[in-house]
Design an enzyme around this catalytic site. Sequence first.
Site, PDB file in Angstrom:
ATOM      1  N   GLY A 123      39.495  49.446  39.842  1.00  0.00           N
ATOM      2  CA  GLY A 123      38.933  50.155  38.701  1.00  0.00           C
ATOM      3  C   GLY A 123      38.206  49.154  37.841  1.00  0.00           C
ATOM      4  O   GLY A 123      38.003  48.004  38.247  1.00  0.00           O
ATOM      5  N   ALA A 151      33.125  39.488  43.213  1.00  0.00           N
ATOM      6  CA  ALA A 151      32.893  38.280  42.410  1.00  0.00           C
ATOM      7  C   ALA A 151      34.123  37.905  41.593  1.00  0.00           C
ATOM      8  O   ALA A 151      34.193  36.777  41.080  1.00  0.00           O
ATOM      9  CB  ALA A 151      31.701  38.509  41.483  1.00  0.00           C
ATOM     10  N   CYS A 152      35.086  38.821  41.500  1.00  0.00           N
ATOM     11  CA  CYS A 152      36.322  38.514  40.747  1.00  0.00           C
ATOM     12  C   CYS A 152      37.148  37.423  41.425  1.00  0.00           C
ATOM     13  O   CYS A 152      38.135  36.961  40.847  1.00  0.00           O
ATOM     14  CB  CYS A 152      37.177  39.763  40.588  1.00  0.00           C
ATOM     15  SG  CYS A 152      36.469  40.938  39.428  1.00  0.00           S
ATOM     16  N   TYR A 198      43.688  41.042  41.186  1.00  0.00           N
ATOM     17  CA  TYR A 198      42.659  41.729  41.986  1.00  0.00           C
ATOM     18  C   TYR A 198      41.783  40.687  42.707  1.00  0.00           C
ATOM     19  O   TYR A 198      41.503  40.810  43.900  1.00  0.00           O
ATOM     20  CB  TYR A 198      41.821  42.610  41.055  1.00  0.00           C
ATOM     21  CG  TYR A 198      40.577  43.213  41.671  1.00  0.00           C
ATOM     22  CD1 TYR A 198      40.647  44.305  42.533  1.00  0.00           C
ATOM     23  CD2 TYR A 198      39.311  42.695  41.366  1.00  0.00           C
ATOM     24  CE1 TYR A 198      39.495  44.859  43.077  1.00  0.00           C
ATOM     25  CE2 TYR A 198      38.156  43.249  41.907  1.00  0.00           C
ATOM     26  CZ  TYR A 198      38.250  44.322  42.768  1.00  0.00           C
ATOM     27  OH  TYR A 198      37.103  44.866  43.306  1.00  0.00           O
ATOM     28  N   LYS A 249      33.934  51.648  35.295  1.00  0.00           N
ATOM     29  CA  LYS A 249      33.504  50.286  34.992  1.00  0.00           C
ATOM     30  C   LYS A 249      32.468  50.310  33.877  1.00  0.00           C
ATOM     31  O   LYS A 249      32.021  51.367  33.449  1.00  0.00           O
ATOM     32  CB  LYS A 249      32.969  49.634  36.263  1.00  0.00           C
ATOM     33  CG  LYS A 249      34.092  49.417  37.245  1.00  0.00           C
ATOM     34  CD  LYS A 249      33.619  48.916  38.570  1.00  0.00           C
ATOM     35  CE  LYS A 249      34.429  49.538  39.684  1.00  0.00           C
ATOM     36  NZ  LYS A 249      33.857  50.795  40.178  1.00  0.00           N
TER      37      LYS A 249
HETATM   38  P1  NAD Z   1      36.095  53.287  44.366  1.00  0.00           P
HETATM   39  O1  NAD Z   1      37.403  53.198  43.658  1.00  0.00           O
HETATM   40  O2  NAD Z   1      35.132  54.332  43.925  1.00  0.00           O
HETATM   41  O3  NAD Z   1      36.329  53.442  45.920  1.00  0.00           O
HETATM   42  C1  NAD Z   1      37.455  52.945  46.596  1.00  0.00           C
HETATM   43  C2  NAD Z   1      38.025  54.075  47.422  1.00  0.00           C
HETATM   44  O4  NAD Z   1      39.155  53.577  48.153  1.00  0.00           O
HETATM   45  C3  NAD Z   1      38.543  55.243  46.563  1.00  0.00           C
HETATM   46  O5  NAD Z   1      37.877  56.454  46.907  1.00  0.00           O
HETATM   47  C4  NAD Z   1      40.017  55.317  46.914  1.00  0.00           C
HETATM   48  O6  NAD Z   1      40.540  56.639  46.979  1.00  0.00           O
HETATM   49  C5  NAD Z   1      40.053  54.650  48.284  1.00  0.00           C
HETATM   50  N1  NAD Z   1      41.395  54.190  48.588  1.00  0.00           N
HETATM   51  C6  NAD Z   1      42.238  53.486  47.771  1.00  0.00           C
HETATM   52  N2  NAD Z   1      43.408  53.309  48.377  1.00  0.00           N
HETATM   53  C7  NAD Z   1      43.313  53.913  49.598  1.00  0.00           C
HETATM   54  C8  NAD Z   1      44.222  54.092  50.669  1.00  0.00           C
HETATM   55  N3  NAD Z   1      45.476  53.631  50.597  1.00  0.00           N
HETATM   56  N4  NAD Z   1      43.800  54.749  51.772  1.00  0.00           N
HETATM   57  C9  NAD Z   1      42.534  55.259  51.833  1.00  0.00           C
HETATM   58  N5  NAD Z   1      41.639  55.135  50.853  1.00  0.00           N
HETATM   59  C10 NAD Z   1      42.025  54.460  49.741  1.00  0.00           C
HETATM   60  O7  NAD Z   1      35.439  51.841  44.268  1.00  0.00           O
HETATM   61  P2  NAD Z   1      33.975  51.333  44.653  1.00  0.00           P
HETATM   62  O8  NAD Z   1      33.335  50.933  43.393  1.00  0.00           O
HETATM   63  O9  NAD Z   1      33.312  52.308  45.548  1.00  0.00           O
HETATM   64  O10 NAD Z   1      34.341  49.990  45.442  1.00  0.00           O
HETATM   65  C11 NAD Z   1      34.342  49.920  46.860  1.00  0.00           C
HETATM   66  C12 NAD Z   1      34.785  48.541  47.288  1.00  0.00           C
HETATM   67  O11 NAD Z   1      33.919  47.556  46.718  1.00  0.00           O
HETATM   68  C13 NAD Z   1      36.197  48.160  46.848  1.00  0.00           C
HETATM   69  O12 NAD Z   1      36.803  47.400  47.849  1.00  0.00           O
HETATM   70  C14 NAD Z   1      35.969  47.302  45.631  1.00  0.00           C
HETATM   71  O13 NAD Z   1      37.038  46.403  45.394  1.00  0.00           O
HETATM   72  C15 NAD Z   1      34.687  46.586  46.004  1.00  0.00           C
HETATM   73  N6  NAD Z   1      33.954  46.134  44.821  1.00  0.00           N
HETATM   74  C16 NAD Z   1      33.339  47.029  44.006  1.00  0.00           C
HETATM   75  C17 NAD Z   1      32.652  46.588  42.894  1.00  0.00           C
HETATM   76  C18 NAD Z   1      31.949  47.547  41.966  1.00  0.00           C
HETATM   77  O14 NAD Z   1      31.373  47.092  40.968  1.00  0.00           O
HETATM   78  N7  NAD Z   1      31.946  48.833  42.207  1.00  0.00           N
HETATM   79  C19 NAD Z   1      32.595  45.223  42.603  1.00  0.00           C
HETATM   80  C20 NAD Z   1      33.252  44.329  43.435  1.00  0.00           C
HETATM   81  C21 NAD Z   1      33.907  44.792  44.560  1.00  0.00           C
END
Ligand code: NAD
Length: 326
Positions: free
Chosen positions: A77, A120-121, A150, A193
């Site tokens: 999140g 990037a975290c 995280y 975010k």
């Molecule tokens: P998001 O929270 O919208 O999507 C992640 C999805 O993973 C969610 O729909 C959630 O239900 C699913 N999920 C969580 N636990 C699960 C489980 N046990 N089984 C099946 N599904 C599961 O986040 P996002 O922004 O789409 O991010 C996608 C990826 O990119 C993540 O790994 C996140 O850490 C990484 N990321 C995102 C950002 C950003 O700014 N959005 C930045 C850095 C990294």
Amino acid sequence: MAKRALVCGAGGFIGGHLVNRLRKEGYWVRGVDLKRNEYGNTHADDFIVGDLRDPYAAEKALEGGFDDVYQLAADMGGAGYIFTGEHDADVMHNSVLCNANVLHAAKDAGVKKIFYSSSACMYPEHNQLDPDNPKCSEESAYPANPDSEYGWEKLFSERLYLSYFRNYGIQVRVGRFHNIFGPQGTWTGGKEKAPAAMCRKVAEAEEGGVIEVWGDGKQTRSFLYIDECLEAVRRLVESDFTGPVNIGSEEMISINDFAKMAIAISGKNLSIRNIKGPTGVRGRNSDNHLIQQKLGWAPNQPLRVGMEATYKWVSAQVAARKLATV
Ligand code: NAD
């Protein structure tokens, strides 16, 4: 025959958009997630509602075999979720199980290539103390010192993926996302975010009102629009470069200036009040030397362009919610 792709986390923001992008490219796509995409943004050929913390669910998701797997499922999140410390155990436990199970099942299923979404975290806090001069080049990751659990989980899982590449030969691609934003992402409820939260606060504010911004507002970040994120992911997966590589924008902005941009887009007359809140590191910006060198391409869309599209979408959500509660 169409190539087959599996998107883990397809019910989420980036995963939902990625499914659509792959479908447009002609892939047959299966999505898997704990939940369906709440904005109906998943036009997958097949969608499994499943919990990837369970190794059998991961095995099932891989059934039928795939050319490419994208592992984006994570318990994550915005700052209000990952920097308060209250969700550390869940964040680490849940995400590491998803990462390990999907990777292992992909290796057993003979998948050729797997993309892992790092963040990037994972960069060390000590290189991000000066808001005007943060260092986030890929090689600066070690000695490691992320400022959140995280980030530690992301760093561990990067290493896990790279170990499978070395020991089992499965092709791995690791991208380090820097604040991806755009329409159809979480915009309320505590997991949103900064870009979506900023747009929501501005859209909700009455003319002449005040919006609250966490921290002193001098902390800096960069934000990458979803379309450029997907372009980078696809280019990385099609390349012969394993990574890790930054997937971010180099257009750094202070959080107060970011708030001012959202206000200017809205056309409203609003002021900013800085309040205490979880903020993460003082400064962060993508360093795009490596992506440019390895892929011959780097993101370059101005932040304002993506923010205009995002504000439009978030303000429509705010208006729809208002109507529904009248
Ligand atoms: P998001 O929270 O919208 O999507 C992640 C999805 O993973 C969610 O729909 C959630 O239900 C699913 N999920 C969580 N636990 C699960 C489980 N046990 N089984 C099946 N599904 C599961 O986040 P996002 O922004 O789409 O991010 C996608 C990826 O990119 C993540 O790994 C996140 O850490 C990484 N990321 C995102 C950002 C950003 O700014 N959005 C930045 C850095 C990294």
